[in-house]
Design a protein around this motif. Structure first.
Motif, PDB file in Angstrom:
ATOM      1  N   PRO A  17       0.825  -1.219   0.000  1.00  0.00           N
ATOM      2  CA  PRO A  17       0.000   0.000   0.000  1.00  0.00           C
ATOM      3  C   PRO A  17       0.855   1.262   0.000  1.00  0.00           C
ATOM      4  N   ALA A  18       0.224   2.365  -0.359  1.00  0.00           N
ATOM      5  CA  ALA A  18       0.863   3.676  -0.282  1.00  0.00           C
ATOM      6  C   ALA A  18       0.189   4.460   0.831  1.00  0.00           C
ATOM      7  N   LEU A  19       0.961   5.030   1.744  1.00  0.00           N
ATOM      8  CA  LEU A  19       0.442   5.834   2.846  1.00  0.00           C
ATOM      9  C   LEU A  19       0.763   7.291   2.567  1.00  0.00           C
ATOM     10  N   ILE A  20      -0.280   8.104   2.424  1.00  0.00           N
ATOM     11  CA  ILE A  20      -0.109   9.513   2.080  1.00  0.00           C
ATOM     12  C   ILE A  20      -0.589  10.358   3.260  1.00  0.00           C
ATOM     13  N   PRO A  21       0.281  11.167   3.874  1.00  0.00           N
ATOM     14  CA  PRO A  21      -0.133  11.996   5.006  1.00  0.00           C
ATOM     15  C   PRO A  21      -0.762  13.313   4.557  1.00  0.00           C
TER      16      PRO A  21
ATOM     17  N   ARG B 111     -15.650  17.982   4.775  1.00  0.00           N
ATOM     18  CA  ARG B 111     -14.351  17.744   5.402  1.00  0.00           C
ATOM     19  C   ARG B 111     -13.520  16.881   4.474  1.00  0.00           C
ATOM     20  N   GLU B 112     -12.834  17.501   3.569  1.00  0.00           N
ATOM     21  CA  GLU B 112     -12.082  16.732   2.589  1.00  0.00           C
ATOM     22  C   GLU B 112     -10.670  16.380   3.042  1.00  0.00           C
ATOM     23  N   ARG B 113     -10.136  17.076   4.051  1.00  0.00           N
ATOM     24  CA  ARG B 113      -8.765  16.779   4.478  1.00  0.00           C
ATOM     25  C   ARG B 113      -8.746  15.563   5.400  1.00  0.00           C
ATOM     26  N   MET B 114      -7.808  14.670   5.125  1.00  0.00           N
ATOM     27  CA  MET B 114      -7.640  13.469   5.934  1.00  0.00           C
ATOM     28  C   MET B 114      -6.248  13.495   6.542  1.00  0.00           C
ATOM     29  N   ASP B 115      -6.118  12.912   7.737  1.00  0.00           N
ATOM     30  CA  ASP B 115      -4.781  12.815   8.322  1.00  0.00           C
ATOM     31  C   ASP B 115      -3.900  11.910   7.464  1.00  0.00           C
ATOM     32  N   PHE B 116      -4.450  10.759   7.081  1.00  0.00           N
ATOM     33  CA  PHE B 116      -3.720   9.821   6.226  1.00  0.00           C
ATOM     34  C   PHE B 116      -4.703   9.145   5.276  1.00  0.00           C
ATOM     35  N   LEU B 117      -4.234   8.917   4.069  1.00  0.00           N
ATOM     36  CA  LEU B 117      -4.970   8.118   3.098  1.00  0.00           C
ATOM     37  C   LEU B 117      -4.079   6.941   2.757  1.00  0.00           C
ATOM     38  N   LEU B 118      -4.611   5.752   2.926  1.00  0.00           N
ATOM     39  CA  LEU B 118      -3.877   4.534   2.623  1.00  0.00           C
ATOM     40  C   LEU B 118      -4.490   3.936   1.361  1.00  0.00           C
ATOM     41  N   LEU B 119      -3.686   3.855   0.295  1.00  0.00           N
ATOM     42  CA  LEU B 119      -4.153   3.296  -0.970  1.00  0.00           C
ATOM     43  C   LEU B 119      -3.706   1.840  -1.042  1.00  0.00           C
ATOM     44  N   LEU B 120      -4.657   0.946  -0.995  1.00  0.00           N
ATOM     45  CA  LEU B 120      -4.376  -0.476  -1.080  1.00  0.00           C
ATOM     46  C   LEU B 120      -4.590  -0.955  -2.508  1.00  0.00           C
ATOM     47  N   PRO B 121      -4.074  -2.135  -2.807  1.00  0.00           N
ATOM     48  CA  PRO B 121      -4.321  -2.684  -4.142  1.00  0.00           C
ATOM     49  C   PRO B 121      -5.823  -2.836  -4.394  1.00  0.00           C
TER      50      PRO B 121
ATOM     51  N   VAL C 207      -9.073   5.659   5.102  1.00  0.00           N
ATOM     52  CA  VAL C 207      -8.804   6.934   5.760  1.00  0.00           C
ATOM     53  C   VAL C 207      -8.438   6.643   7.210  1.00  0.00           C
ATOM     54  N   ILE C 208      -7.342   7.232   7.662  1.00  0.00           N
ATOM     55  CA  ILE C 208      -6.914   7.105   9.060  1.00  0.00           C
ATOM     56  C   ILE C 208      -6.898   8.498   9.653  1.00  0.00           C
ATOM     57  N   GLU C 209      -7.622   8.662  10.743  1.00  0.00           N
ATOM     58  CA  GLU C 209      -7.706   9.954  11.426  1.00  0.00           C
ATOM     59  C   GLU C 209      -7.189   9.812  12.854  1.00  0.00           C
ATOM     60  N   ILE C 210      -6.445  10.809  13.297  1.00  0.00           N
ATOM     61  CA  ILE C 210      -6.005  10.891  14.693  1.00  0.00           C
ATOM     62  C   ILE C 210      -6.675  12.125  15.270  1.00  0.00           C
ATOM     63  N   ASP C 211      -7.595  11.893  16.169  1.00  0.00           N
ATOM     64  CA  ASP C 211      -8.453  12.961  16.668  1.00  0.00           C
ATOM     65  C   ASP C 211      -7.955  13.563  17.970  1.00  0.00           C
ATOM     66  N   GLY C 212      -7.572  14.820  17.903  1.00  0.00           N
ATOM     67  CA  GLY C 212      -7.317  15.601  19.108  1.00  0.00           C
ATOM     68  C   GLY C 212      -8.652  16.161  19.578  1.00  0.00           C
TER      69      GLY C 212
ATOM     70  N   ASN D 149       0.139  -2.914  15.977  1.00  0.00           N
ATOM     71  CA  ASN D 149      -0.966  -3.875  16.046  1.00  0.00           C
ATOM     72  C   ASN D 149      -2.050  -3.537  15.031  1.00  0.00           C
ATOM     73  N   PHE D 150      -2.334  -2.251  14.882  1.00  0.00           N
ATOM     74  CA  PHE D 150      -3.354  -1.841  13.918  1.00  0.00           C
ATOM     75  C   PHE D 150      -2.961  -2.265  12.506  1.00  0.00           C
ATOM     76  N   PHE D 151      -1.738  -1.918  12.094  1.00  0.00           N
ATOM     77  CA  PHE D 151      -1.319  -2.261  10.733  1.00  0.00           C
ATOM     78  C   PHE D 151      -1.173  -3.769  10.536  1.00  0.00           C
ATOM     79  N   ASP D 152      -0.712  -4.482  11.564  1.00  0.00           N
ATOM     80  CA  ASP D 152      -0.664  -5.948  11.463  1.00  0.00           C
ATOM     81  C   ASP D 152      -2.063  -6.504  11.192  1.00  0.00           C
ATOM     82  N   ASP D 153      -3.037  -6.050  11.976  1.00  0.00           N
ATOM     83  CA  ASP D 153      -4.417  -6.534  11.825  1.00  0.00           C
ATOM     84  C   ASP D 153      -5.029  -6.086  10.495  1.00  0.00           C
ATOM     85  N   LEU D 154      -4.764  -4.844  10.112  1.00  0.00           N
ATOM     86  CA  LEU D 154      -5.309  -4.321   8.861  1.00  0.00           C
ATOM     87  C   LEU D 154      -4.737  -5.083   7.665  1.00  0.00           C
TER      88      LEU D 154
END
Length: 117
Positions: free
Chosen positions: A6-10, A32-42, A48-53, A105-110
């Motif tokens: 995959p490609a991880l785009i911050p 809300r078009e901005r994402m913390d991270f976009l992960l492009l899988l095959p 979309v991965i978000e880290i919420d403050g 753990n998250f990426f292993d499971d994902l």
């Protein structure tokens, strides 16, 4: 094997997603078009991965049901547009060692879920 990585785009905006930009044709569909991270899988699977403050769910230090409702409504829109959405609470990243385990753990499971690696 390389084609499955995959490609991880911050800090990406939805219109930069190469698949979605073609579908949107210049139209702004999500507020809300901005994402913390976009992960492009095959196979055109996008995550979309978000880290919420606290700014995601509070105003002046107090919980805001309105901000929370807006956030989950946008999550629904993203899911309906074909994205998987995963949120992390900022508090999960206060302790460096715990944060590293959480992310690993998250990426292993994902990756297991999506048969990557």
């Amino acid at each position: 094997m390389k084609e499955k990585l995959p490609a991880l785009i911050p800090q990406v905006y939805l219109h930069y997603d190469p698949y979605t930009s073609k579908q949107l044709k210049g139209e702004k569909r999500l507020s809300r078009e901005r994402m913390d991270f976009l992960l492009l899988l095959p196979y055109r699977k996008n995550i979309v991965i978000e880290i919420d403050g606290k700014q995601h769910y509070s105003e002046n230090g107090k919980a805001s049901p309105q901000l929370y409702a807006e956030m989950v409504a946008e999550d629904r829109c993203l899911r309906l547009a074909g994205y998987e959405v995963y949120r992390f609470g900022g508090y999960e990243f206060v302790d460096d060692e715990k944060a590293k385990r959480t992310v690993k753990n998250f990426f292993d499971d994902l990756f297991k879920l999506h048969s990557i690696l």
